[in-house]
Design a protein around this motif. Structure first.
Motif, PDB file in Angstrom:
ATOM      1  N   GLU A  85      16.380  15.715   8.454  1.00 19.23           N
ATOM      2  CA  GLU A  85      17.388  14.704   8.786  1.00 19.23           C
ATOM      3  C   GLU A  85      16.727  13.419   9.278  1.00 19.23           C
ATOM      4  N   VAL A  86      15.687  13.565  10.075  1.00 20.31           N
ATOM      5  CA  VAL A  86      14.971  12.395  10.587  1.00 20.31           C
ATOM      6  C   VAL A  86      14.291  11.641   9.445  1.00 20.31           C
ATOM      7  N   LEU A  87      13.611  12.383   8.586  1.00 20.96           N
ATOM      8  CA  LEU A  87      12.919  11.744   7.463  1.00 20.96           C
ATOM      9  C   LEU A  87      13.904  11.023   6.547  1.00 20.96           C
ATOM     10  N   ASP A  88      15.006  11.672   6.258  1.00 21.33           N
ATOM     11  CA  ASP A  88      16.011  11.055   5.382  1.00 21.33           C
ATOM     12  C   ASP A  88      16.570   9.778   5.988  1.00 21.33           C
ATOM     13  N   HIS A  89      16.816   9.787   7.299  1.00 18.25           N
ATOM     14  CA  HIS A  89      17.416   8.625   7.956  1.00 18.25           C
ATOM     15  C   HIS A  89      16.550   7.379   7.774  1.00 18.25           C
ATOM     16  N   TYR A  90      15.231   7.535   7.923  1.00 11.44           N
ATOM     17  CA  TYR A  90      14.346   6.373   7.866  1.00 11.44           C
ATOM     18  C   TYR A  90      13.791   6.082   6.470  1.00 11.44           C
ATOM     19  N   LEU A  91      13.636   7.095   5.648  1.00 10.96           N
ATOM     20  CA  LEU A  91      12.926   6.916   4.394  1.00 10.96           C
ATOM     21  C   LEU A  91      13.833   6.799   3.176  1.00 10.96           C
ATOM     22  N   ARG A 100      16.517   5.115   2.853  1.00  9.13           N
ATOM     23  CA  ARG A 100      17.038   3.746   2.710  1.00  9.13           C
ATOM     24  C   ARG A 100      16.033   2.802   2.058  1.00  9.13           C
ATOM     25  N   LEU A 101      14.766   3.231   1.970  1.00 10.80           N
ATOM     26  CA  LEU A 101      13.727   2.356   1.437  1.00 10.80           C
ATOM     27  C   LEU A 101      13.854   2.200  -0.074  1.00 10.80           C
ATOM     28  N   GLU A 102      13.584   1.013  -0.556  1.00 10.49           N
ATOM     29  CA  GLU A 102      13.662   0.745  -1.995  1.00 10.49           C
ATOM     30  C   GLU A 102      12.297   0.908  -2.640  1.00 10.49           C
ATOM     31  N   ILE A 103      11.615   1.975  -2.248  1.00 12.97           N
ATOM     32  CA  ILE A 103      10.284   2.306  -2.759  1.00 12.97           C
ATOM     33  C   ILE A 103      10.230   3.815  -2.953  1.00 12.97           C
ATOM     34  N   PRO A 104       9.305   4.331  -3.782  1.00 14.25           N
ATOM     35  CA  PRO A 104       9.219   5.780  -3.955  1.00 14.25           C
ATOM     36  C   PRO A 104       8.751   6.494  -2.688  1.00 14.25           C
ATOM     37  N   VAL A 105       9.456   7.556  -2.342  1.00 16.42           N
ATOM     38  CA  VAL A 105       9.095   8.387  -1.192  1.00 16.42           C
ATOM     39  C   VAL A 105       9.206   9.845  -1.622  1.00 16.42           C
ATOM     40  N   ILE A 106       8.139  10.594  -1.481  1.00 15.99           N
ATOM     41  CA  ILE A 106       8.122  11.998  -1.864  1.00 15.99           C
ATOM     42  C   ILE A 106       7.540  12.824  -0.727  1.00 15.99           C
ATOM     43  N   LYS A 107       8.163  13.961  -0.432  1.00 15.13           N
ATOM     44  CA  LYS A 107       7.661  14.837   0.624  1.00 15.13           C
ATOM     45  C   LYS A 107       7.279  16.200   0.050  1.00 15.13           C
ATOM     46  N   LYS A 114       0.826  -1.199   0.000  1.00 13.01           N
ATOM     47  CA  LYS A 114       0.000   0.000   0.000  1.00 13.01           C
ATOM     48  C   LYS A 114       0.872   1.265   0.000  1.00 13.01           C
ATOM     49  N   ILE A 115       0.279   2.375  -0.400  1.00 12.03           N
ATOM     50  CA  ILE A 115       0.970   3.664  -0.348  1.00 12.03           C
ATOM     51  C   ILE A 115       0.616   4.319   0.976  1.00 12.03           C
ATOM     52  N   LEU A 116       1.628   4.550   1.803  1.00 14.56           N
ATOM     53  CA  LEU A 116       1.424   5.055   3.158  1.00 14.56           C
ATOM     54  C   LEU A 116       1.524   6.570   3.203  1.00 14.56           C
ATOM     55  N   LEU A 137       7.837   2.095  13.464  1.00 11.30           N
ATOM     56  CA  LEU A 137       7.270   1.579  12.220  1.00 11.30           C
ATOM     57  C   LEU A 137       8.313   0.799  11.421  1.00 11.30           C
ATOM     58  N   THR A 138       9.567   1.271  11.479  1.00  9.05           N
ATOM     59  CA  THR A 138      10.646   0.569  10.778  1.00  9.05           C
ATOM     60  C   THR A 138      10.859  -0.821  11.363  1.00  9.05           C
ATOM     61  N   MET A 139      10.974  -0.896  12.696  1.00 11.80           N
ATOM     62  CA  MET A 139      11.212  -2.184  13.350  1.00 11.80           C
ATOM     63  C   MET A 139      10.035  -3.138  13.182  1.00 11.80           C
ATOM     64  N   ALA A 140       8.829  -2.577  13.024  1.00 15.18           N
ATOM     65  CA  ALA A 140       7.643  -3.408  12.833  1.00 15.18           C
ATOM     66  C   ALA A 140       7.465  -3.816  11.376  1.00 15.18           C
ATOM     67  N   GLY A 141       8.341  -3.334  10.489  1.00 15.79           N
ATOM     68  CA  GLY A 141       8.265  -3.694   9.081  1.00 15.79           C
ATOM     69  C   GLY A 141       7.206  -2.954   8.295  1.00 15.79           C
ATOM     70  N   LYS A 142       6.638  -1.914   8.897  1.00 15.54           N
ATOM     71  CA  LYS A 142       5.550  -1.203   8.238  1.00 15.54           C
ATOM     72  C   LYS A 142       6.029  -0.338   7.073  1.00 15.54           C
ATOM     73  N   LEU A 143       7.261   0.142   7.124  1.00  8.39           N
ATOM     74  CA  LEU A 143       7.771   0.985   6.043  1.00  8.39           C
ATOM     75  C   LEU A 143       8.304   0.141   4.891  1.00  8.39           C
ATOM     76  N   ALA A 144       9.085  -0.870   5.214  1.00  3.46           N
ATOM     77  CA  ALA A 144       9.691  -1.706   4.168  1.00  3.46           C
ATOM     78  C   ALA A 144       8.643  -2.474   3.365  1.00  3.46           C
ATOM     79  N   SER A 145       7.513  -2.788   3.992  1.00  4.42           N
ATOM     80  CA  SER A 145       6.484  -3.565   3.293  1.00  4.42           C
ATOM     81  C   SER A 145       5.564  -2.698   2.439  1.00  4.42           C
ATOM     82  N   ALA A 146       5.631  -1.375   2.622  1.00  7.33           N
ATOM     83  CA  ALA A 146       4.773  -0.472   1.854  1.00  7.33           C
ATOM     84  C   ALA A 146       5.240  -0.395   0.401  1.00  7.33           C
ATOM     85  N   ALA A 147       4.337   0.012  -0.491  1.00  5.98           N
ATOM     86  CA  ALA A 147       4.690   0.192  -1.902  1.00  5.98           C
ATOM     87  C   ALA A 147       5.305   1.558  -2.136  1.00  5.98           C
ATOM     88  N   GLY A 148       4.962   2.525  -1.281  1.00  3.95           N
ATOM     89  CA  GLY A 148       5.478   3.877  -1.400  1.00  3.95           C
ATOM     90  C   GLY A 148       5.067   4.682  -0.183  1.00  3.95           C
TER      91      GLY A 148
END
Length: 306
Positions: free
Chosen positions: A256-262, A264-271, A202-204, A223-234
């Motif tokens: 800086e916080v957003l970059d640290h967590y997002l 690294r994801l192999e999915i599209p992330v746009i802010k 899903k797109i979160l 959310l990262t440790m729970a796998g909620k970000l890595a499992s998302a489509a974007g």
């Protein structure tokens, strides 16, 4: 997926306060806008109740929610405001009643708990949009925010591009998936409950207000440790209003916080999306298919009504 029926001029919309007490004067001013849309207003019995930081007792707020879904003459339900309290009534909601009587349900912030609980228990598409007392009834309510209500009267494909606001790519890619999410702190509060947000494929959407960077760090870490970000489509990063330190202690920035967590994801992330506690507030349906692309810096969302 259940699409609610579109609104028509002359329809009645119900107003409830399932979280904190709304500003009544601002709520009344919002009714002027609703009548300009061509709809009538029915106010829940307990909208003006006050029980500390809650808009009345749990059973009374629950009663108003059930009553509006049950009433065949109410075609949409708008939340007066957010704050806190929807999680307290989630387990007592009659989701079968909602599934039998699907209709437009509109709000955001603390209403995130209800959006996700209702969708995951019934399949009903709901709307993440400006609330009556908190937004619509305030001075200077933005024209684009007003226009977003038109999606309730006619099925419309929504296109968010840099024509609306500057967008910044955190991670490259393109995806299609169901748009879900909302307020980040509410998404975190649902973890470990029967209504924990399902993000796989899903797109979160995430947004928040008045949270310091270290608090956002903690939420994204969970959310990262729970796998909620890595499992998302974007990931769609909405507005994070007042995300600044409140003291003179050293702090990382929100970026800086957003970059640290997002990043690294192999999915599209746009802010940069004006979705959340901001003006304009681009209202979106939750539970419908959407396409997120870093190539075109765009979010395309399917209609939320039939």
């Amino acid at each position: 997926m259940i699409l609610p029926k579109r609104l028509q001029r002359g329809d009645t919309v119900g107003v409830i306060a399932p979280a904190s007490p709304p500003n009544i004067e601002q709520l009344k001013r919002s009714f002027i806008f609703l009548r300009e849309l061509g709809v009538n207003v029915k106010i829940g019995n307990h909208v003006q109740d006050i029980n500390g930081y809650l808009a009345g007792a749990d059973e009374d707020r629950l009663h108003d929610l059930h009553s509006m879904f049950k009433d065949p003459f109410v075609h949409a339900i708008f939340c007066a405001g957010g704050g806190y309290g929807t999680g307290r009534i989630a387990e007592q909601i009659n989701y079968e009643l909602i599934k039998r009587n699907p209709k437009i349900f509109w709000g955001y912030s603390d209403i995130t708990f209800l959006h996700n609980a209702i969708r995951q228990c019934t399949g009903l598409v709901t709307f993440h949009g400006p609330m009556l007392a908190s937004d619509v009834g305030k001075e200077g309510f933005d024209d684009l925010s007003k226009k977003m209500f038109q999606q309730l009267f006619e099925p419309k494909e929504l296109h968010y591009t840099e024509y609306i606001s500057p967008l910044e790519v955190i991670a490259e890619g393109e995806c299609v998936g169901e748009l879900v999410g909302g307020n980040l702190s509410l998404i975190q509060s649902m973890m470990g409950t029967p209504y924990e947000l399902e993000t796989e494929g899903k797109i979160l959407l995430i947004e928040d207000v008045d949270e310091e960077p270290y608090r956002i760090d903690g939420m994204l870490n969970q959310l990262t440790m729970a796998g909620k970000l890595a499992s998302a489509a974007g990931v769609v990063v909405g507005d994070f209003k007042n995300a600044v330190p409140t003291n003179d202690k050293p702090s990382q920035s929100l970026d800086e916080v957003l970059d640290h967590y997002l990043k690294r994801l192999e999915i599209p992330v746009i802010k940069g999306f004006k979705i959340g506690h901001c003006q304009p507030h681009f209202a979106v349906p939750l539970g419908v298919k959407a396409k997120l692309s870093s190539k075109t810096k765009s979010l395309i969302i399917m209609p939320g009504v039939q």
